[in-house]
Design an enzyme around this catalytic site. Sequence first.
Site, PDB file in Angstrom:
ATOM      1  N   VAL A  14       0.840  -1.209   0.000  1.00  0.00           N
ATOM      2  CA  VAL A  14       0.000   0.000   0.000  1.00  0.00           C
ATOM      3  C   VAL A  14       0.874   1.257   0.000  1.00  0.00           C
ATOM      4  O   VAL A  14       0.607   2.213  -0.748  1.00  0.00           O
ATOM      5  CB  VAL A  14      -0.955  -0.010   1.219  1.00  0.00           C
ATOM      6  CG1 VAL A  14      -1.764   1.270   1.266  1.00  0.00           C
ATOM      7  CG2 VAL A  14      -1.885  -1.218   1.157  1.00  0.00           C
ATOM      8  N   ALA A  43       9.203   5.837   6.239  1.00  0.00           N
ATOM      9  CA  ALA A  43       9.889   4.915   7.152  1.00  0.00           C
ATOM     10  C   ALA A  43       9.380   3.501   6.937  1.00  0.00           C
ATOM     11  O   ALA A  43       8.184   3.289   6.711  1.00  0.00           O
ATOM     12  CB  ALA A  43       9.651   5.323   8.601  1.00  0.00           C
ATOM     13  N   VAL A 153     -11.688  -0.331   6.055  1.00  0.00           N
ATOM     14  CA  VAL A 153     -12.786  -1.265   5.773  1.00  0.00           C
ATOM     15  C   VAL A 153     -13.200  -1.115   4.309  1.00  0.00           C
ATOM     16  O   VAL A 153     -13.453  -0.004   3.850  1.00  0.00           O
ATOM     17  CB  VAL A 153     -14.022  -0.990   6.666  1.00  0.00           C
ATOM     18  CG1 VAL A 153     -15.106  -2.040   6.411  1.00  0.00           C
ATOM     19  CG2 VAL A 153     -13.653  -0.957   8.131  1.00  0.00           C
ATOM     20  N   GLU A 211      -2.937 -13.463   3.266  1.00  0.00           N
ATOM     21  CA  GLU A 211      -1.681 -13.029   3.862  1.00  0.00           C
ATOM     22  C   GLU A 211      -0.670 -14.158   3.661  1.00  0.00           C
ATOM     23  O   GLU A 211      -1.069 -15.302   3.392  1.00  0.00           O
ATOM     24  CB  GLU A 211      -1.883 -12.783   5.364  1.00  0.00           C
ATOM     25  CG  GLU A 211      -2.820 -11.633   5.691  1.00  0.00           C
ATOM     26  CD  GLU A 211      -2.289 -10.298   5.223  1.00  0.00           C
ATOM     27  OE1 GLU A 211      -1.080 -10.049   5.368  1.00  0.00           O
ATOM     28  OE2 GLU A 211      -3.081  -9.510   4.685  1.00  0.00           O
ATOM     29  N   LYS A 226     -12.451  -5.141  11.385  1.00  0.00           N
ATOM     30  CA  LYS A 226     -13.241  -4.278  10.495  1.00  0.00           C
ATOM     31  C   LYS A 226     -14.637  -4.038  11.061  1.00  0.00           C
ATOM     32  O   LYS A 226     -15.115  -2.909  11.090  1.00  0.00           O
ATOM     33  CB  LYS A 226     -13.342  -4.916   9.098  1.00  0.00           C
ATOM     34  CG  LYS A 226     -12.013  -4.953   8.367  1.00  0.00           C
ATOM     35  CD  LYS A 226     -12.176  -5.626   7.018  1.00  0.00           C
ATOM     36  CE  LYS A 226     -10.835  -5.900   6.377  1.00  0.00           C
ATOM     37  NZ  LYS A 226     -10.925  -6.603   5.114  1.00  0.00           N
ATOM     38  N   GLY A 336      -7.458  -4.130  -2.721  1.00  0.00           N
ATOM     39  CA  GLY A 336      -6.257  -4.321  -3.524  1.00  0.00           C
ATOM     40  C   GLY A 336      -5.366  -3.159  -3.152  1.00  0.00           C
ATOM     41  O   GLY A 336      -5.876  -2.151  -2.653  1.00  0.00           O
TER      42      GLY A 336
HETATM   43  N1  LIG Z   1      -3.041  -4.916   0.959  1.00  0.00           N
HETATM   44  C1  LIG Z   1      -4.327  -4.580   0.884  1.00  0.00           C
HETATM   45  O1  LIG Z   1      -5.014  -4.808  -0.115  1.00  0.00           O
HETATM   46  C2  LIG Z   1      -4.961  -3.838   2.039  1.00  0.00           C
HETATM   47  C3  LIG Z   1      -6.332  -3.545   2.006  1.00  0.00           C
HETATM   48  C4  LIG Z   1      -6.900  -2.820   3.071  1.00  0.00           C
HETATM   49  C5  LIG Z   1      -6.107  -2.422   4.137  1.00  0.00           C
HETATM   50  N2  LIG Z   1      -4.782  -2.768   4.152  1.00  0.00           N
HETATM   51  C6  LIG Z   1      -3.993  -2.356   5.299  1.00  0.00           C
HETATM   52  O2  LIG Z   1      -2.972  -1.461   4.866  1.00  0.00           O
HETATM   53  C7  LIG Z   1      -1.827  -1.631   5.671  1.00  0.00           C
HETATM   54  C8  LIG Z   1      -0.631  -1.866   4.778  1.00  0.00           C
HETATM   55  O3  LIG Z   1      -0.841  -3.063   4.033  1.00  0.00           O
HETATM   56  P1  LIG Z   1       0.322  -3.651   3.112  1.00  0.00           P
HETATM   57  O4  LIG Z   1      -0.294  -4.724   2.311  1.00  0.00           O
HETATM   58  O5  LIG Z   1       1.051  -2.525   2.447  1.00  0.00           O
HETATM   59  O6  LIG Z   1       1.297  -4.277   4.251  1.00  0.00           O
HETATM   60  P2  LIG Z   1       2.824  -4.732   4.082  1.00  0.00           P
HETATM   61  O7  LIG Z   1       3.107  -4.993   2.651  1.00  0.00           O
HETATM   62  O8  LIG Z   1       3.044  -5.761   5.106  1.00  0.00           O
HETATM   63  O9  LIG Z   1       3.664  -3.399   4.465  1.00  0.00           O
HETATM   64  C9  LIG Z   1       3.800  -2.934   5.766  1.00  0.00           C
HETATM   65  C10 LIG Z   1       4.914  -1.922   5.799  1.00  0.00           C
HETATM   66  O10 LIG Z   1       5.032  -1.395   7.135  1.00  0.00           O
HETATM   67  C11 LIG Z   1       6.419  -1.351   7.461  1.00  0.00           C
HETATM   68  N3  LIG Z   1       6.572  -1.342   8.916  1.00  0.00           N
HETATM   69  C12 LIG Z   1       6.453  -2.377   9.785  1.00  0.00           C
HETATM   70  N4  LIG Z   1       6.670  -1.954  11.039  1.00  0.00           N
HETATM   71  C13 LIG Z   1       6.922  -0.625  10.959  1.00  0.00           C
HETATM   72  C14 LIG Z   1       7.205   0.366  11.905  1.00  0.00           C
HETATM   73  N5  LIG Z   1       7.274   0.112  13.212  1.00  0.00           N
HETATM   74  N6  LIG Z   1       7.426   1.645  11.488  1.00  0.00           N
HETATM   75  C15 LIG Z   1       7.364   1.944  10.173  1.00  0.00           C
HETATM   76  N7  LIG Z   1       7.090   1.036   9.208  1.00  0.00           N
HETATM   77  C16 LIG Z   1       6.870  -0.227   9.613  1.00  0.00           C
HETATM   78  C17 LIG Z   1       7.009  -2.551   6.792  1.00  0.00           C
HETATM   79  O11 LIG Z   1       8.407  -2.397   6.705  1.00  0.00           O
HETATM   80  P3  LIG Z   1       9.356  -3.446   5.946  1.00  0.00           P
HETATM   81  O12 LIG Z   1       9.132  -3.154   4.484  1.00  0.00           O
HETATM   82  O13 LIG Z   1      10.713  -3.086   6.408  1.00  0.00           O
HETATM   83  O14 LIG Z   1       8.885  -4.804   6.364  1.00  0.00           O
HETATM   84  C18 LIG Z   1       6.297  -2.495   5.447  1.00  0.00           C
HETATM   85  O15 LIG Z   1       6.968  -1.591   4.595  1.00  0.00           O
HETATM   86  C19 LIG Z   1      -2.133  -2.824   6.607  1.00  0.00           C
HETATM   87  O16 LIG Z   1      -2.515  -2.329   7.863  1.00  0.00           O
HETATM   88  C20 LIG Z   1      -3.282  -3.541   5.935  1.00  0.00           C
HETATM   89  O17 LIG Z   1      -4.125  -4.201   6.842  1.00  0.00           O
HETATM   90  C21 LIG Z   1      -4.207  -3.433   3.128  1.00  0.00           C
END
Ligand SMILES: NC(=O)c1ccc[n+]([C@@H]2O[C@H](COP(=O)([O-])OP(=O)(O)OC[C@H]3O[C@@H](n4cnc5c(N)ncnc54)[C@H](OP(=O)(O)O)[C@@H]3O)[C@@H](O)[C@H]2O)c1
Length: 355
Positions: A14, A43, A153, A211, A226, A336
Amino acid sequence: MKRIPVIIFGAGGVGQALLKQIVYGRSQAITRNRCHFDVIAVADTHSCLWAAEGLSDAQLLTVVQDKRAGRPVNADPEQRPENVEILETAVAAGLENVIVVDVTAVAGMEPVIDRALDLDYRVVLANKKPLAGPWIAARRYFNNPRLRHESTVGGGQPVIATLRYLLDVNDTVYEITGQLSGSLGFICGRLDEGDSFAQAIVAAKERGYTEPDPRDDLGGQDVMRKILILGRMAGWPLETADLQVESLYPAAMADLSVAEFMQATPLLDEMMAARVTAVRQKGQVLRYVARVVAGSGSVSLQALPANSPLANMKYISFRTGLYDDEPLLLGGKGAGVEMTAAGVLGDMLGLVREM
Ligand SMILES: NC(=O)c1ccc[n+]([C@@H]2O[C@H](COP(=O)([O-])OP(=O)(O)OC[C@H]3O[C@@H](n4cnc5c(N)ncnc54)[C@H](OP(=O)(O)O)[C@@H]3O)[C@@H](O)[C@H]2O)c1
């Protein structure tokens, strides 16, 4: 034109999509909203990139490339202050009207969010966890004009905006129901088509719908967060203990490695096949449904009539004073990374318009 400093925590799927949308959407943001986002910090877990005047678009796109290649946002690990310190650096630089974005997936971001709100900064969350913590800590995040969380959500679907509208016009919310997990919706669809449960889990994992550890979806905690968020928005000070959650795997499988769990999933086939057969004989299908009313809620596998519209679309249904006999339905493509990032960007622009 307003110059808006932005701090982004998280550069995963994201976060990267958001950076690209900020860069490639600049001309529209300027034309439509007379605003320019200066991303002053990005970060990830172990590193941080910072520039008080705003990172250049070339730097932001390099972050995206680096993260895709598995590299940190900044190769220099010395450049990693605590997350709260990043905010203090912005204060020391005299920056105002800062927007803090949490697109991490981690617990424990509350001190950052609280400090941002104390500083009169604005906050946008895609991360559900701060909103789903104990009510005593989370209550200040709800109905707070400085904090938005559309993407928590429904991905980019305007679920939160719709609920906010209903509350703004003094409608009374009685019940919110929905299929709130794209991965579990996919798995249920495969069960309809005759897949075993194990086959459906593998298919969802192979397509990247789950996941990395599918138990994070199958356990129901993400869906629980959610529906908890929606219930709290509706005005009910719910705790997680008020929601009954049906996990689709037994506790005995919780300690297995991901590989061991994937190998063991056929053990769940017989139980699931019995449930599928039982409901099919009644013309029904299984769907993982979340429901919340005042004071309680549930997240569980339920039988729905196979030909009902609700069994055939990802939806959220609001039954309210205005929409009592015929609930308000919101449906469409689920989450997505692009849609989720668009929801975050929309929140950022919404906050700017209100400045
Ligand atoms: N993917 C979807 O379709 C979707 C849909 C709705 C909501 N969301 C929500 O959106 C959020 C992001 O999703 P995502 O898919 O992008 O997750 P992701 O790919 O797991 O990315 C999470 C990011 O957060 C970083 N991070 C972890 N701990 C941290 C900290 N303490 N300080 C700063 N950065 C930190 C990670 O760093 P590293 O890169 O170093 O590991 C990574 O870059 C989640 O909460 C998810 O539930 C996602």
